[in-house]
Design a protein around this motif. Structure first.
Motif, short mmCIF file in Angstrom:
data_model
loop_
_atom_site.label_atom_id
_atom_site.label_comp_id
_atom_site.label_asym_id
_atom_site.label_seq_id
_atom_site.Cartn_x
_atom_site.Cartn_y
_atom_site.Cartn_z
N SER A 98 23.76 49.94 34.50
CA SER A 98 23.72 48.54 34.94
C SER A 98 25.00 47.77 34.61
CB SER A 98 22.51 47.83 34.31
OG SER A 98 22.57 47.89 32.90
N VAL A 99 25.68 48.09 33.52
CA VAL A 99 26.94 47.40 33.22
C VAL A 99 27.99 47.73 34.28
CG1 VAL A 99 28.82 47.11 31.55
CG2 VAL A 99 26.46 47.29 30.74
N CYS A 147 28.16 56.73 40.82
CA CYS A 147 27.37 56.01 39.81
C CYS A 147 28.22 55.39 38.72
CB CYS A 147 26.35 56.95 39.17
SG CYS A 147 25.29 57.82 40.33
N SER A 148 29.54 55.56 38.78
CA SER A 148 30.40 55.16 37.67
C SER A 148 31.62 54.40 38.17
CB SER A 148 30.87 56.40 36.89
OG SER A 148 29.79 57.21 36.51
N VAL A 149 32.30 53.79 37.20
CA VAL A 149 33.58 53.15 37.49
C VAL A 149 34.55 53.49 36.35
CG1 VAL A 149 32.86 50.99 36.38
CG2 VAL A 149 34.73 50.96 38.03
N ILE A 171 11.99 54.83 28.87
CA ILE A 171 12.82 55.96 29.31
C ILE A 171 12.11 56.79 30.36
CG2 ILE A 171 13.89 58.12 28.57
CD1 ILE A 171 14.49 56.75 25.88
N ILE A 172 10.85 57.14 30.11
CA ILE A 172 10.14 58.00 31.06
C ILE A 172 9.78 57.24 32.33
CG2 ILE A 172 7.83 57.60 30.10
CD1 ILE A 172 9.31 60.88 31.61
N ALA A 173 9.51 55.94 32.23
CA ALA A 173 9.25 55.14 33.44
C ALA A 173 10.48 55.09 34.33
CB ALA A 173 8.79 53.74 33.05
N LYS A 174 11.65 54.90 33.71
CA LYS A 174 12.89 54.87 34.47
C LYS A 174 13.13 56.21 35.18
CE LYS A 174 16.35 52.81 32.53
NZ LYS A 174 17.51 52.51 31.64
N LYS A 175 12.88 57.30 34.46
CA LYS A 175 13.05 58.63 35.04
C LYS A 175 12.10 58.84 36.22
CE LYS A 175 14.34 63.01 35.23
NZ LYS A 175 15.71 63.42 35.65
N ASP A 231 20.16 53.24 42.30
CA ASP A 231 20.16 53.58 40.88
C ASP A 231 19.19 52.70 40.10
OD1 ASP A 231 21.43 55.28 38.80
OD2 ASP A 231 22.00 53.34 37.95
N ASP A 232 19.01 51.45 40.55
CA ASP A 232 18.09 50.55 39.86
C ASP A 232 16.66 51.10 39.99
OD1 ASP A 232 16.10 47.98 40.41
OD2 ASP A 232 17.47 47.72 38.72
N PRO A 233 15.97 51.34 38.88
CA PRO A 233 14.65 51.99 38.95
C PRO A 233 13.60 51.20 39.72
CG PRO A 233 15.14 51.27 36.70
CD PRO A 233 16.39 51.14 37.49
#
Length: 255
Positions: free
Chosen positions: A43-44, A117-119, A173-177, A195-197
């Motif tokens: 998210s950052v 997914c990155s910068v 953690i598991i909910a996001k996965k 990417d946002d869950p």
């Protein structure tokens, strides 16, 4: 259709700018010439972080292994950030060697992670080694075919948790996965990447609207709200098992 990338010129949220700068200073000081490049993901990196809820997720790429100082360096940064930036819930590090990232074997793992997914915030941007990716079952299964293993690990952690904060952390953690894995199940049909869950769950419902209640319950777990253990485990067992079976069926059909 190519997947979107994060605009490197889009400024980070003001709350996080000082933390990013300080983290880079620590890494440069601790690794010196061994440091090749540094990336943010999560998210950052997407500029959607929420103070008090979001981690600072970092990828550190080096020329050679630094196992002799790795634990000391990362623990020092995490300790300092707990004191100076308490609104950052955790500083999470992934590490890689340059040769492993820029390799054929790294295309679906490091290549996809860095490209979409990155910068890059320091050093040579290795994402430029890779072309644009298209939504595919190969990407989906690479990142989420392990959902069955995650379920087993976090079901056990939640069952054994004796503190509310430990259970809440495991729930999130598991909910996001599971939310991300849900969308990955239909990504090759939807032709996008999220990417946002929460957004992943909503897009998934376009294909499986009958799972509305399950997705809403995963959203509650993601919020960190305390739920009775038996209810959490019930969600993991019912929806989790269904999701695992859907991955196996899709893999059998597509290969």
């Amino acid at each position: 259709m190519h997947l979107t990338t994060i605009d490197p010129n889009d400024p980070f949220q003001p709350n996080y700018q000082p933390a990013i700068g300080e983290m880079l200073s620590y890494l440069k000081s601790g690794l010196g010439k061994n440091l090749h490049s540094v990336y943010l993901y999560g998210s950052v990196a997407r500029k959607t972080a929420k103070p008090g809820h979001s981690n600072l997720d970092v990828i550190v790429v080096t020329h050679k292994s630094f196992g002799d100082v790795r634990t000391t360096l990362f623990n020092s940064i995490k300790w300092r950030f707990q004191k100076t930036y308490p609104f950052i819930t955790e500083v999470s590090f992934k590490t890689a060697l340059v040769d492993d990232v820029a390799s054929l074997e790294g295309i679906l793992s490091w290549g996809f992670l860095l490209k979409h997914c990155s910068v890059c915030i320091e050093g040579e941007d290795l994402s430029e080694c890779f072309g644009d990716y298209e939504p595919s079952w190969e990407i989906a299964k690479h990142w989420n075919m392990d959902v069955e293993d995650w379920l087993a690990v976090y079901r056990n952690r939640i069952a054994r948790a004796d503190k509310d904060e430990d259970q809440a952390r495991a729930q999130k953690i598991i909910a996001k996965k599971l939310l991300r894995a849900s969308y990955s199940l239909v990504m090759y049909r939807d032709k996008k990447w999220f990417d946002d869950p929460i957004e992943c769950g909503q897009q998934f419902l376009n294909y499986f609207p009958e799972k509305q209640i399950e997705i809403e319950r995963l959203g509650i777990l993601l919020s960190g709200r305390m739920i009775a253990k038996r209810s959490v485990i019930g969600i993991l067992d019912s929806f989790g098992d269904w999701l695992v079976q859907q991955y196996k069926k899709t893999e059998f059909r597509i290969g």
